[in-house]
Every structure is written in C-alpha cells, then in structure tokens.
Design a protein around this motif. Structure first.
Motif, PDB file in Angstrom:
ATOM      1  N   THR A  62      40.953  43.326  35.740  1.00  0.00           N
ATOM      2  CA  THR A  62      42.268  42.536  35.967  1.00  0.00           C
ATOM      3  C   THR A  62      43.087  42.653  37.354  1.00  0.00           C
ATOM      4  O   THR A  62      43.286  41.650  37.831  1.00  0.00           O
ATOM      5  CB  THR A  62      43.322  43.383  34.860  1.00  0.00           C
ATOM      6  OG1 THR A  62      42.781  42.983  33.423  1.00  0.00           O
ATOM      7  CG2 THR A  62      44.684  42.404  34.786  1.00  0.00           C
ATOM      8  N   ALA A  63      42.997  43.860  37.896  1.00  0.00           N
ATOM      9  CA  ALA A  63      43.446  44.076  39.302  1.00  0.00           C
ATOM     10  C   ALA A  63      42.387  43.311  40.141  1.00  0.00           C
ATOM     11  O   ALA A  63      42.983  42.684  41.145  1.00  0.00           O
ATOM     12  CB  ALA A  63      43.127  45.363  39.717  1.00  0.00           C
ATOM     13  N   TYR A  64      41.056  43.130  39.996  1.00  0.00           N
ATOM     14  CA  TYR A  64      40.251  42.278  40.681  1.00  0.00           C
ATOM     15  C   TYR A  64      40.621  40.741  40.697  1.00  0.00           C
ATOM     16  O   TYR A  64      40.819  39.918  41.573  1.00  0.00           O
ATOM     17  CB  TYR A  64      38.753  42.298  40.492  1.00  0.00           C
ATOM     18  CG  TYR A  64      37.874  41.294  41.111  1.00  0.00           C
ATOM     19  CD1 TYR A  64      37.552  41.628  42.529  1.00  0.00           C
ATOM     20  CD2 TYR A  64      37.255  40.457  40.123  1.00  0.00           C
ATOM     21  CE1 TYR A  64      36.663  40.714  43.000  1.00  0.00           C
ATOM     22  CE2 TYR A  64      36.441  39.579  40.972  1.00  0.00           C
ATOM     23  CZ  TYR A  64      35.930  39.721  42.133  1.00  0.00           C
ATOM     24  OH  TYR A  64      35.170  38.689  42.748  1.00  0.00           O
ATOM     25  N   ALA A  65      40.949  40.313  39.308  1.00  0.00           N
ATOM     26  CA  ALA A  65      41.253  38.823  39.218  1.00  0.00           C
ATOM     27  C   ALA A  65      42.518  38.690  39.612  1.00  0.00           C
ATOM     28  O   ALA A  65      42.942  37.557  40.144  1.00  0.00           O
ATOM     29  CB  ALA A  65      41.160  38.828  37.474  1.00  0.00           C
ATOM     30  N   MET A  66      43.452  39.473  39.890  1.00  0.00           N
ATOM     31  CA  MET A  66      44.630  39.248  40.445  1.00  0.00           C
ATOM     32  C   MET A  66      44.600  39.315  41.993  1.00  0.00           C
ATOM     33  O   MET A  66      45.473  38.783  42.613  1.00  0.00           O
ATOM     34  CB  MET A  66      45.588  40.316  40.018  1.00  0.00           C
ATOM     35  CG  MET A  66      46.241  40.221  38.497  1.00  0.00           C
ATOM     36  SD  MET A  66      47.129  41.636  38.182  1.00  0.00           S
ATOM     37  CE  MET A  66      48.579  41.539  39.051  1.00  0.00           C
ATOM     38  N   GLY A  67      43.357  39.799  42.618  1.00  0.00           N
ATOM     39  CA  GLY A  67      43.132  39.522  43.998  1.00  0.00           C
ATOM     40  C   GLY A  67      43.722  40.747  44.627  1.00  0.00           C
ATOM     41  O   GLY A  67      43.789  40.900  45.658  1.00  0.00           O
ATOM     42  N   LEU A  68      43.866  41.931  43.767  1.00  0.00           N
ATOM     43  CA  LEU A  68      44.588  43.121  44.613  1.00  0.00           C
ATOM     44  C   LEU A  68      43.458  44.073  45.250  1.00  0.00           C
ATOM     45  O   LEU A  68      43.866  44.667  46.152  1.00  0.00           O
ATOM     46  CB  LEU A  68      45.034  44.196  43.534  1.00  0.00           C
ATOM     47  CG  LEU A  68      46.060  43.582  42.556  1.00  0.00           C
ATOM     48  CD1 LEU A  68      46.685  44.583  41.653  1.00  0.00           C
ATOM     49  CD2 LEU A  68      47.399  43.387  43.443  1.00  0.00           C
ATOM     50  N   PHE A  69      42.150  43.668  45.391  1.00  0.00           N
ATOM     51  CA  PHE A  69      41.227  44.158  46.057  1.00  0.00           C
ATOM     52  C   PHE A  69      40.753  43.392  47.329  1.00  0.00           C
ATOM     53  O   PHE A  69      39.810  43.660  48.165  1.00  0.00           O
ATOM     54  CB  PHE A  69      39.882  44.561  45.428  1.00  0.00           C
ATOM     55  CG  PHE A  69      40.363  45.436  44.159  1.00  0.00           C
ATOM     56  CD1 PHE A  69      40.988  46.613  44.445  1.00  0.00           C
ATOM     57  CD2 PHE A  69      39.668  45.286  43.029  1.00  0.00           C
ATOM     58  CE1 PHE A  69      41.037  47.679  43.532  1.00  0.00           C
ATOM     59  CE2 PHE A  69      40.182  46.167  41.851  1.00  0.00           C
ATOM     60  CZ  PHE A  69      40.585  47.319  42.155  1.00  0.00           C
ATOM     61  N   ASP A  70      41.312  42.004  47.438  1.00  0.00           N
ATOM     62  CA  ASP A  70      40.923  41.084  48.666  1.00  0.00           C
ATOM     63  C   ASP A  70      41.485  41.698  49.660  1.00  0.00           C
ATOM     64  O   ASP A  70      42.382  42.205  49.754  1.00  0.00           O
ATOM     65  CB  ASP A  70      41.770  39.767  48.133  1.00  0.00           C
ATOM     66  CG  ASP A  70      40.966  39.303  47.017  1.00  0.00           C
ATOM     67  OD1 ASP A  70      40.037  39.652  46.566  1.00  0.00           O
ATOM     68  OD2 ASP A  70      41.674  37.974  46.487  1.00  0.00           O
ATOM     69  N   ARG A  71      40.510  41.580  50.856  1.00  0.00           N
ATOM     70  CA  ARG A  71      40.956  42.139  52.181  1.00  0.00           C
ATOM     71  C   ARG A  71      41.873  41.073  52.723  1.00  0.00           C
ATOM     72  O   ARG A  71      41.679  39.778  52.569  1.00  0.00           O
ATOM     73  CB  ARG A  71      39.744  42.137  52.922  1.00  0.00           C
ATOM     74  CG  ARG A  71      38.786  43.296  52.539  1.00  0.00           C
ATOM     75  CD  ARG A  71      37.732  43.315  53.509  1.00  0.00           C
ATOM     76  NE  ARG A  71      36.630  44.437  52.950  1.00  0.00           N
ATOM     77  CZ  ARG A  71      35.399  44.830  53.327  1.00  0.00           C
ATOM     78  NH1 ARG A  71      35.062  44.285  54.528  1.00  0.00           N
ATOM     79  NH2 ARG A  71      34.900  45.711  53.051  1.00  0.00           N
ATOM     80  N   PRO A  72      42.772  41.341  53.590  1.00  0.00           N
ATOM     81  CA  PRO A  72      43.663  40.400  54.246  1.00  0.00           C
ATOM     82  C   PRO A  72      42.888  39.714  55.254  1.00  0.00           C
ATOM     83  O   PRO A  72      41.815  40.275  55.911  1.00  0.00           O
ATOM     84  CB  PRO A  72      44.729  41.384  55.044  1.00  0.00           C
ATOM     85  CG  PRO A  72      44.484  42.768  54.591  1.00  0.00           C
ATOM     86  CD  PRO A  72      43.150  42.750  53.732  1.00  0.00           C
ATOM     87  N   SER A  73      43.050  38.556  55.124  1.00  0.00           N
ATOM     88  CA  SER A  73      42.132  37.417  56.276  1.00  0.00           C
ATOM     89  C   SER A  73      42.926  37.775  57.623  1.00  0.00           C
ATOM     90  O   SER A  73      44.278  37.586  57.695  1.00  0.00           O
ATOM     91  CB  SER A  73      42.223  36.469  55.764  1.00  0.00           C
ATOM     92  OG  SER A  73      43.614  35.572  55.548  1.00  0.00           O
ATOM     93  N   GLY A  74      42.161  37.607  58.616  1.00  0.00           N
ATOM     94  CA  GLY A  74      42.937  37.669  60.160  1.00  0.00           C
ATOM     95  C   GLY A  74      43.592  38.811  60.631  1.00  0.00           C
ATOM     96  O   GLY A  74      44.179  38.650  61.682  1.00  0.00           O
ATOM     97  N   ALA A  75      43.321  39.823  59.926  1.00  0.00           N
ATOM     98  CA  ALA A  75      44.293  40.901  60.393  1.00  0.00           C
ATOM     99  C   ALA A  75      43.669  41.776  61.196  1.00  0.00           C
ATOM    100  O   ALA A  75      42.479  42.337  61.527  1.00  0.00           O
ATOM    101  CB  ALA A  75      44.994  41.666  59.129  1.00  0.00           C
TER     102      ALA A  75
END
Length: 75
Positions: A62-75
């Motif tokens: 569920t956390a993965y589907a919510m995008g909680l593990f996505d890396r910030p882009s361009g940081a």
C-alpha cells in the motif's frame, strides 16, 4: 520534495491495479482460511496467524502504491 504523480499517470494506475489484486487475494485467503479452520480444527483458532502475517506485506505494498518509497526527482 517532488510533486506526486497525477492519478491518470500509467505508473499510478498500474500500482493501484496491482494493489487491488493483492488485496483481493488477501480477502479470498481469509474467506477460505476461516471456514477451513473451523471445519478442520474447531477447537483451535489459527486462521488469524497467516492473515496477520500477510498484513505487513500488504501494508508495504500500500505504501509503495501511494508512492511513499519513490525517490525525489532532481534533488
């Protein structure tokens, strides 16, 4: 922090679809395990062990589907 993907993004749709499949598999397992428990061993209640153990992977999914593990882009 990166902006979240819009709901119409293909990645979001795919992740939600996979999560729904996972949730349906969990519910189907519950529907099978509870009666099976009481038919085979009515004196022992064990059906909740696999269901509780399954909740952790389901919560992570569920956390993965919510995008909680996505890396910030361009940081």
């Amino acid at each position: 922090m990166a902006d979240p993907l819009p709901d119409s993004h293909p990645t979001v749709k795919r992740r939600r679809s996979q999560l729904l499949n996972h949730l349906l598999a969990y519910l189907l397992a519950a529907v099978v395990l509870v009666p099976l428990n009481f038919m085979l061993t009515p004196d022992r209640v064990w059906f909740f062990y696999p269901l509780v153990a399954w909740m952790a992977p389901l919560a992570l999914h569920t956390a993965y589907a919510m995008g909680l593990f996505d890396r910030p882009s361009g940081a």
